[in-house]
Design an enzyme around this catalytic site. Sequence first.
Site, short mmCIF file in Angstrom:
data_model
loop_
_atom_site.label_atom_id
_atom_site.label_comp_id
_atom_site.label_asym_id
_atom_site.label_seq_id
_atom_site.Cartn_x
_atom_site.Cartn_y
_atom_site.Cartn_z
N THR A 1 -28.39 -14.94 94.50
CA THR A 1 -27.92 -15.70 95.17
C THR A 1 -26.60 -15.50 95.13
OG1 THR A 1 -28.31 -17.00 93.54
CG2 THR A 1 -29.87 -17.45 95.27
N ARG B 1 -24.12 -12.57 94.65
CA ARG B 1 -23.07 -11.20 95.99
C ARG B 1 -24.38 -9.91 96.30
NH1 ARG B 1 -21.01 -15.47 95.60
NH2 ARG B 1 -18.29 -15.50 95.43
N ASP C 1 -29.77 -14.87 99.19
CA ASP C 1 -28.74 -15.79 100.40
C ASP C 1 -26.99 -15.21 100.30
OD1 ASP C 1 -27.77 -18.51 100.67
OD2 ASP C 1 -26.19 -18.55 98.95
N GLU D 1 -22.23 -9.74 104.90
CA GLU D 1 -22.87 -10.80 106.06
C GLU D 1 -21.59 -11.34 106.82
OE1 GLU D 1 -23.51 -12.72 101.70
OE2 GLU D 1 -21.61 -14.26 101.94
N HIS E 1 -25.80 -17.87 102.85
CA HIS E 1 -24.95 -18.20 102.05
C HIS E 1 -24.66 -19.65 101.56
CE1 HIS E 1 -21.59 -15.89 99.27
NE2 HIS E 1 -21.80 -17.08 98.62
N ALA F 1 -26.56 -21.91 99.05
CA ALA F 1 -26.49 -21.99 98.04
C ALA F 1 -26.17 -23.53 97.14
CB ALA F 1 -26.84 -20.98 96.60
P1 NAI Z 1 -19.79 -17.02 85.09
O1 NAI Z 1 -19.10 -16.87 85.67
O2 NAI Z 1 -20.46 -17.87 84.23
O3 NAI Z 1 -21.38 -16.07 84.93
C1 NAI Z 1 -21.44 -15.09 85.25
C2 NAI Z 1 -22.14 -14.08 83.60
O4 NAI Z 1 -22.50 -12.93 84.39
C3 NAI Z 1 -21.21 -13.81 82.39
O5 NAI Z 1 -22.11 -14.71 81.60
C4 NAI Z 1 -21.46 -12.59 82.61
O6 NAI Z 1 -20.73 -12.10 81.36
C5 NAI Z 1 -22.45 -11.65 83.52
N1 NAI Z 1 -22.23 -10.82 83.48
C6 NAI Z 1 -20.59 -10.40 83.88
N2 NAI Z 1 -21.39 -8.56 84.32
C7 NAI Z 1 -22.68 -8.88 84.45
C8 NAI Z 1 -23.66 -7.18 84.37
N3 NAI Z 1 -22.87 -6.56 84.60
N4 NAI Z 1 -25.15 -7.46 83.90
C9 NAI Z 1 -24.73 -8.58 83.59
N5 NAI Z 1 -24.40 -9.68 83.55
C10 NAI Z 1 -23.37 -9.97 83.51
O7 NAI Z 1 -20.97 -16.98 86.62
P2 NAI Z 1 -21.60 -18.71 87.31
O8 NAI Z 1 -20.56 -19.72 87.35
O9 NAI Z 1 -22.67 -18.78 86.65
O10 NAI Z 1 -21.91 -18.03 89.00
C11 NAI Z 1 -22.79 -16.80 88.73
C12 NAI Z 1 -22.70 -15.78 90.30
O11 NAI Z 1 -23.32 -16.71 91.41
C13 NAI Z 1 -21.07 -15.82 90.65
O12 NAI Z 1 -20.66 -14.70 90.38
C14 NAI Z 1 -20.94 -15.61 91.74
O13 NAI Z 1 -21.40 -14.13 92.69
C15 NAI Z 1 -22.46 -16.78 92.59
N6 NAI Z 1 -22.24 -17.67 93.09
C16 NAI Z 1 -23.23 -17.90 94.41
C17 NAI Z 1 -23.26 -19.01 95.20
C18 NAI Z 1 -23.36 -19.08 96.23
O14 NAI Z 1 -23.16 -19.91 97.49
N7 NAI Z 1 -24.68 -17.89 96.50
C19 NAI Z 1 -21.51 -20.12 95.04
C20 NAI Z 1 -20.99 -19.70 93.45
C21 NAI Z 1 -21.18 -18.44 92.83
#
Ligand code: NAI
Length: 332
Positions: free
Chosen positions: A233, A235, A259, A264, A296, A298
């Site tokens: 969910t 990217r 998602d 996309e 998309h 979520a």
């Molecule tokens: P966040 O910034 O709180 O957490 C992201 C975590 O990923 C951080 O702890 C970071 O250290 C870690 N990270 C970075 N590179 C990494 C790697 N190569 N391997 C493992 N971990 C790694 O972000 P949050 O708010 O938890 O969002 C996560 C993702 O969810 C966003 O980056 C976005 O892509 C996605 N998202 C999707 C939505 C949707 O509607 N489908 C809506 C909002 C966010």
Amino acid sequence: MKVAIFNARGYDRQFLNAANTHSNHEFIYFETGLEAKTAPLAAGCGAVCVFVNDDLGAETLHKLSALGVKFVTLRCTGFNNVDLPVAAELGIQVARVTAYSPYSVAEHTVALMLMLNRKLYRAYNRVRDDNFALDGLMGFDLHGRTAGIIGTGKIGRIVAKILHGFGCRILGYDPYPHPDFESLGDTQYVGLPQLLAEADIVSLHCPMTPENHHLINPETIAQMKPGTMLINTSRGGLIDTPAVITGIKSGQIGYLGIDVYEDERGIFFQDLSDTVIQDDTFQLLQSFPNVIITGHQAFLTADAVSQICATTIANLDDFAAGRPCKNAIAAP
Ligand code: NAI
């Protein structure tokens, strides 16, 4: 301030208008996305407001700059669609929504897991057709299974907490470990190879960066347990889709719930039910019985969207007042 809002859907208008009551920005809504050829629609506007798949590459930014646009505010957290060095060069400030209900995405993630596991999509269609046969609906208990959370930020930690409630053992992988993660309950940080080797469910919750593009690829798929459930969910670009298709065909990937999809843009956020989608990879994915795709959505809860819109208005207020915008993205 006059603002061109791209990729605007009914819910965007509803929640942005509600959040704008006291600020009185003048909004011009466009259903079309922002890209170089649609940039001229922003003529006369000081700012543009965009969404996750709008194209803010160099060409678009140059066109916006020539029109006098000085501010871009994103209705999302991710900003991999913006060429930040070019924006900085042109003096265009870029802001985003740094945080909104992470529960929206976490809960949708778990919904995908349950739907795939208990085959609710098949059950729903069967029962509507008065077919009450149970063959082909066998699932597995989540209790006692191991879930691997890749990215233990806001969303990943909530997914871990929910899965802990089901009685799962949870493995986390994150290059920047979070101090809370290991105290959530039956949670442990491990290296990526161990997570992939031991998890029954692998769920992606990291942002997309140049380093983790196609994090799920032939090598990492080969490290997974046969029949793994893979959920994304975050990217689309985190997954090498053709490699995943090969994994589904061989049974190495037993379930896929997504998602997001790498290509996309041009597919999601619109009604294509009367058209023939030309993306063969996407169409092949759709044909598998153990794949669930949502478009998309979520983030799409009333709670999250109202927070997104409130922050967007605050960003526009800051810019219009000449104040430093606390959600501005620093130039690299
Ligand atoms: P966040 O910034 O709180 O957490 C992201 C975590 O990923 C951080 O702890 C970071 O250290 C870690 N990270 C970075 N590179 C990494 C790697 N190569 N391997 C493992 N971990 C790694 O972000 P949050 O708010 O938890 O969002 C996560 C993702 O969810 C966003 O980056 C976005 O892509 C996605 N998202 C999707 C939505 C949707 O509607 N489908 C809506 C909002 C966010």
